[in-house]
Scaffold this active site. Structure first.
Site, PDB file in Angstrom:
ATOM      1  N   HIS A 228       4.152   3.217   2.540  1.00  0.00           N
ATOM      2  CA  HIS A 228       5.223   2.564   2.905  1.00  0.00           C
ATOM      3  C   HIS A 228       5.070   1.753   4.229  1.00  0.00           C
ATOM      4  O   HIS A 228       5.881   1.302   4.556  1.00  0.00           O
ATOM      5  CB  HIS A 228       6.603   3.860   3.144  1.00  0.00           C
ATOM      6  CG  HIS A 228       6.332   4.445   1.963  1.00  0.00           C
ATOM      7  ND1 HIS A 228       6.266   6.019   2.211  1.00  0.00           N
ATOM      8  CD2 HIS A 228       6.947   4.488   0.931  1.00  0.00           C
ATOM      9  CE1 HIS A 228       6.282   6.641   1.172  1.00  0.00           C
ATOM     10  NE2 HIS A 228       6.901   5.711   0.141  1.00  0.00           N
ATOM     11  N   GLY A 500     -22.128 -32.201 -19.548  1.00  0.00           N
ATOM     12  CA  GLY A 500     -21.347 -31.943 -18.612  1.00  0.00           C
ATOM     13  C   GLY A 500     -20.019 -32.807 -19.127  1.00  0.00           C
ATOM     14  O   GLY A 500     -18.642 -32.045 -18.797  1.00  0.00           O
TER      15      GLY A 500
END
Length: 579
Positions: A228, A500
């Site tokens: 917490h 590419g």
């Protein structure tokens, strides 16, 4: 003081838990809410049938620790879970509703993490249920090793090790012959043989808090921070070297003891004792980092004579978006291992393999493909000066690592400099081999491509590898000529375009390479090529990207920043021209 804005994917602070529960119900058709407690109590769908001949288990606590606790509802684990608001204990009435809904004639085990609010609210509900004749027992888990032993009556907090109690108790409860005492003993056996310690690199932000003061500013971390955000054992600087190993050793030493760190053992182990480990993500830690921690934890345990039989790595009990990790070590015997391995339908539990005899040097599958030497392309002309040019280019790229990373941080994923440095460093480390292959331009380019392939990775590495392989193929069988290297470079550029998919003016490295190719056709002088490359790279500062990761980035964000790949190409030809 450093302030951290609370960015949250929630609609309303007051309804976030209710809406999260509704999300759970939509994705998991094995659970339901209890009428009148739709914002806090979840149970298995068949609870009425199941509880008639089985012991049942429930657990719970504040929300914000997902998948705990509702993620562990299912056959072989919990029958129900009670959820409070974020980090807040559920109300007595909600816990009581869960108990009376889930409890049957065989009884119910209530597993509670050791926090004052949970102990009180769950305890009151248990006592109320007992007053109505419910056969109930409560088990409090306190596996956290952050608090020094003997310091007050608080005891250790209940953290991720609690889940082993859920699993062991749930496995025994799945057998209708089991009694409440059987289930309690199994869960208790797990709970009393586990130790946990966590650490945080960054605390979490509770919904509704708006802005939090981050006490872990700069390089500070906190060992033992609670789930917490409670204070931990100590704050310290993140180690500058081997941070993961150093911190893993601290966490493990806090659990099983460490003479080197002067840490007493909280979980007593004898040589040969088998263990299971849980490397739990506290919310925002990448799996890559979790696995590095797991590696070290397992290595050290084995070195110290404690065989690791099971390893659970993942999100088991989180703390919102806390950046950190907890380590749990569970001493196991064959009975407890059988409970861990028992089937469960709880969606958050992961069944893992037996890794007792797993060794890294045995985790290798033989490679049956062709060797690197049989795939070499050769048959080219001598290139005695190639190594000299390559060395100059690599040194230049390494010097630009930070600059390329900076440009790529704006236009891509921020690693262009790192990738270029990796390839350049590998090439420099293999200069002798490259020097030996300089009698054959095809073989030289093949060797360069192989080194790039094994060292660079990423899009840039792939494109440069394609370029050099195409150049190698072009050299095969060609006679020496003044334009041979120019033609080979053109072949490489063409291959990059073909594989590419990019063309000129798309803001890629081609915007420096294509001007070089064109300049060399006019004049073979490298100074002219370098000037063309630099101008091409400069031109990318005003281009909109049409390829690569930069295609996703707004043009206004990139304006004035060159494409890092084009900038690297320009640097290479600038280095060539100075040789």
């Amino acid at each position: 003081i450093f302030k951290m804005a609370a960015k949250k994917l929630i609609n309303d602070v007051d309804t976030c838990v209710q809406e999260a529960i509704e999300g759970m119900l939509m994705v998991n058709n094995n659970i339901s809410v209890v009428e009148g407690f739709s914002g806090s109590v979840l149970v298995r769908n068949d609870i009425e049938e199941f509880k008639t001949n089985h012991v049942t288990l429930i657990s719970g606590g504040g929300s914000g620790h997902e998948p705990a606790h509702a993620g562990y509802i299912g056959d072989g684990m919990l029958s129900g879970a009670v959820l409070g608001h974020v980090f807040a204990s559920p109300s007595v009435s909600a816990v009581f509703a869960a108990i009376v809904t889930c409890a049957g004639p065989k009884g119910i085990l209530v597993i509670v993490k050791n926090y004052s609010g949970d102990r009180l609210n769950f305890g009151i509900a248990v006592e109320k249920a007992k007053a109505l004749g419910v056969n109930a027992k409560m088990l409090v888990v306190e596996d956290d090793c952050a608090l020094a032993p003997g310091k007050g009556i608080t005891g250790g907090r209940g953290v991720a090790g609690t889940l082993f109690a859920h699993k062991a108790g749930g496995a025994v409860a799945s057998d209708p012959k089991s009694t409440l005492e059987d289930v309690y003993k199994a869960a208790c056996h797990a709970a009393t043989n586990v130790g946990t310690l966590g650490l945080a690199l960054r605390p979490c932000i509770v919904p509704g808090s708006g802005v939090t003061e981050d006490r872990l500013t700069g390089n500070k971390i906190e060992v033992g921070m609670g789930i917490h955000g409670e204070p931990g054992r100590k704050r310290m600087d993140l180690p500058l070297e081997k941070a993961a190993d150093t911190l893993a050793d601290i966490m493990l030493g806090s659990i099983i003891g460490s003479e080197e760190e002067s840490l007493p053992a909280r979980l007593l182990l004898s040589p040969g004792d088998q263990v299971a480990v849980m490397i739990n993500n506290l919310g925002a830690t990448p799996l890559l980092e979790m696995l590095i921690i797991a590696r070290r934890i397992i290595q050290v345990l084995r070195t110290r004579g404690f065989p690791v039989t099971r390893a659970y790595v993942g999100n088991y009990m989180t703390s919102l978006e806390m950046a950190g990790v907890s380590v749990s070590v569970l001493k196991v015997d064959q009975v407890l291992l059988s409970h861990l391995d028992e089937n469960t339908t709880a969606p958050a539990w992961t069944r893992v393999p037996d890794i007792t005899h797993r060794k890294l040097d045995e985790a290798i599958v033989p490679y049956s493909g062709p060797s690197s030497t049989t795939t070499k392309v050769s048959g080219g002309v001598p290139c005695p000066q190639a190594v000299q040019y390559l060395k100059a280019a690599c040194e230049k790229l390494i010097s630009l690592t930070d600059e390329l990373n900076k440009f790529d941080g704006i236009c891509g994923d921020g690693d262009c400099g790192v990738v270029m440095k990796a390839g350049s460093s590998a090439l420099l480390a293999n200069l002798q081999t490259l020097e030996e292959s300089a009698t054959d331009a095809a073989l030289f380019c093949t060797n360069v491509a192989d080194i790039i392939s094994s060292s660079m990775g990423g899009t840039s590495g792939a494109l440069l590898e394609i370029c050099f392989r195409a150049m190698a193929s072009h050299f095969v069988g060609k006679k020496e000529s003044t334009d041979l290297w120019i033609a080979a470079f053109a072949a490489g550029v063409k291959a990059i375009q073909e594989y590419g998919g990019a063309q000129a003016n798309m803001r890629t490295m081609l915007d420096a390479m294509i001007p070089v190719q064109e300049a060399l056709l006019v004049s073979p002088q490298l100074s002219s090529a370098a000037a063309a490359a630099i101008q091409g790279a400069e031109n990318t500062k005003t281009m909109s990207s049409l390829a690569g990761r930069a295609n996703y980035i707004d043009a206004d964000v990139m304006k004035g920043t060159p494409d890092p790949g084009a900038w690297a190409v320009a640097a290479v030809f600038e280095a060539f021209s100075s040789v």
